[in-house]
Design an enzyme around this catalytic site. Structure first.
Site, PDB file in Angstrom:
ATOM      1  N   ASP A 195       0.888  -1.198   0.040  1.00 49.68           N
ATOM      2  CA  ASP A 195       0.066  -0.021  -0.101  1.00 49.68           C
ATOM      3  C   ASP A 195       0.774   1.195  -0.002  1.00 49.68           C
ATOM      4  O   ASP A 195       1.821   1.514   0.798  1.00 49.68           O
ATOM      5  CB  ASP A 195      -0.944  -0.031   1.218  1.00 49.68           C
ATOM      6  N   GLU A 251      -1.425  -1.680  -5.950  1.00 46.80           N
ATOM      7  CA  GLU A 251      -2.765  -0.892  -6.675  1.00 46.80           C
ATOM      8  C   GLU A 251      -2.518  -0.454  -7.970  1.00 46.80           C
ATOM      9  O   GLU A 251      -1.173   0.052  -8.376  1.00 46.80           O
ATOM     10  CB  GLU A 251      -2.945  -0.121  -5.593  1.00 46.80           C
ATOM     11  N   ASP A 281      -3.436   2.320   6.743  1.00 44.21           N
ATOM     12  CA  ASP A 281      -2.531   1.612   5.790  1.00 44.21           C
ATOM     13  C   ASP A 281      -2.277   0.361   6.077  1.00 44.21           C
ATOM     14  O   ASP A 281      -2.130  -0.559   5.121  1.00 44.21           O
ATOM     15  CB  ASP A 281      -1.142   2.587   5.789  1.00 44.21           C
TER      16      ASP A 281
END
Length: 485
Positions: A227, A323, A406
């Site tokens: 992340d 991502e 997170d």
């Protein structure tokens, strides 16, 4: 033109080295790069001249059969036309023999690629934003670059010099033993060389066909979810439950005070003015060079840190989940643009893509752009309807889990790897999982323009009824969606 395909077991890899040219060699390098730019501008003008001529003839009422013929923009056609023109054109006749033919071929090849991209974009065959017609390159703004594909292109045996056509032997700022050892052992073959002036230095990049075997990762059975963030560069959570945090170095923020001081000195010097033709003073050039050195150091530090991070991740884990961020859209946020650009989200994605594919037997999984990794509970899978950016702690109303925002997103990304390996949730395997819509329409792209609100029959005050809004705001489970790169 047929695309080059490496031999089985070989890969095309670039080896870049910094150069230390003397004054004569630097002048020759700039001359070759200027010749490439001049050839590019000639090709753009030569092709578009027929376009404007046809448009003028159409305005005169000339029939289609009588119009000027289209000029081709393929590389062989441009090369043939340029070779006929360079002897008589006053723009080239006096100096074209001073540079290698590869310099002019670089500009012509770039022009041919630019026209191909324009036509494909116009026909809808090219992804991304629509491209306009190729434009002339400015002498003041154009990047100095030249590519050599034929002639004497080699790394000398001493390990500190390279040889390029018409430029001769140039000393390198760093040893070239990494490529030299491979060429001497017969496991690498140099295909081309590109010289470029970047960050205040001259670089040469050798494109080589290299024999490379995939290296086994340290933990092949472990998956990691990454992340990315601004305050913390990366939070990595693996399938074993371990969470690691990589702090954001903030190279640009650290150098802002120094840059502010250097910029103030530059502003007090007599700089260039294109409107009046004023030339910069020697003190301005010296101060501007000092400011540029600060920018170059920040860029080098950022590049070094990102390479170390991505190399360690690709060499350790068997599956990496990242991502699919809309970095271009995120940069439109004026409050976060500077920090996002300094972090280098897109560069991390680019480096992981080629390092996992070419160096290690690692699976790279890209989560869907609309997958709510931060809003989903890593314990029970409940998806929150809203989670503002200023809320840094995730609190689940269903199972009572309290975790850092997170860390929760990284755990959710790591969990997607299990769905990928078991065959559920993969882009090509969506029928095996029940599809559940995301809250508030997060599974749909955001509209580029705001829809007009018009009152329709039976719907007072808008297109959404109050009870529908309540259902959209309700937390609901989410089905994983990801794509394998």
């Amino acid at each position: 033109m047929k695309k080059f395909q490496p031999q089985p077991g070989f890969q095309v890899q670039a080896f870049r080295f910094a150069l230390d040219p003397n004054a004569v060699q630097e002048r020759a390098l700039r001359s070759h790069c200027g010749a490439a730019r001049a050839a590019y501008n000639w090709a753009v003008g030569w092709v578009t001249a027929s376009w404007w001529q046809r448009r003028a003839e159409e305005s005169y009422g000339i029939a289609e059969a009588g119009l000027t013929q289209w000029r081709p923009w393929s590389l062989p056609a441009l090369r043939k036309a340029f070779n006929e023109t360079k002897h008589t054109d006053p723009r080239f006749a006096a100096w074209w023999e001073e540079n290698s033919k590869e310099a002019y071929n670089t500009g012509l090849a770039n022009a041919a690629a630019a026209f191909d991209n324009y036509t494909k974009s116009k026909q809808g065959k090219r992804h991304g934003k629509r491209m306009g017609t190729p434009r002339f390159k400015s002498k003041r703004k154009a990047r100095l670059s030249c590519r050599f594909t034929t002639g004497a292109i080699r790394v000398d045996t001493g390990g500190r010099h390279v040889t390029l056509p018409r430029l001769g032997t140039i000393r390198t700022h760093e040893p070239t033993v990494k490529l030299l050892a491979r060429t001497q052992a017969g496991t690498a073959r140099i295909l081309s060389a590109t010289v470029r002036h970047e960050r205040g230095r001259w670089y040469v990049a050798f494109q080589a066909e290299v024999k490379r075997d995939l290296e086994r990762v340290a933990r092949p059975d472990v998956a990691v979810g990454i992340d990315l963030g601004v305050k913390t560069l990366a939070v990595m959570a693996d399938s074993t439950g371990e969470i690691r945090t990589v702090a954001n170095p903030g190279h640009y923020d650290r150098a802002r005070k120094q840059l502010r001081r250097a910029s103030r000195i530059v502003s007090r010097r007599q700089g260039p003015d294109r409107r009046t033709g004023q030339k910069p003073s020697k003190r301005w050039e010296k101060a501007n060079a000092a400011r540029n050195r600060v920018h170059h150091r920040v860029a080098n530090l950022r590049t070094d840190a990102l390479h170390k991070l991505t190399t360690s991740v690709a060499a350790e884990y068997g599956t990496v989940v990242i991502e699919d961020l809309n970095v271009a859209g995120m940069l439109r946020n004026r409050r976060l643009a500077r920090r996002i650009a300094d972090a280098g989200f897109a560069e991390i994605r680019r480096q992981l893509t080629y390092k996992t594919r070419q160096r290690h037997a690692t699976h790279l999984v890209a989560a869907d752009r609309w997958y709510p990794s931060s809003k989903t509970c890593s314990g029970c899978g409940t998806v929150k309807a809203k989670l503002p950016l200023h809320v840094r702690t995730y609190e689940c109303d269903t199972c009572g889990l309290v975790i850092d925002r997170d860390d929760n997103a990284a755990l959710n990304l790591a969990a997607l790897a299990a769905a990928c390996l078991t065959g559920t949730g993969v882009a090509g395997d969506q029928d095996t999982t029940e599809v559940v819509s995301k809250p508030r329409g997060a599974d749909q792209k955001t509209r580029a323009t705001r829809t007009r609100r018009k009152a329709s029959a039976g719907r007072a005050g808008g297109a959404t009824l109050p009870h529908q809004r309540q259902e959209e705001a309700r937390d609901r489970a989410h089905a994983e969606a990801l794509t394998l790169r």
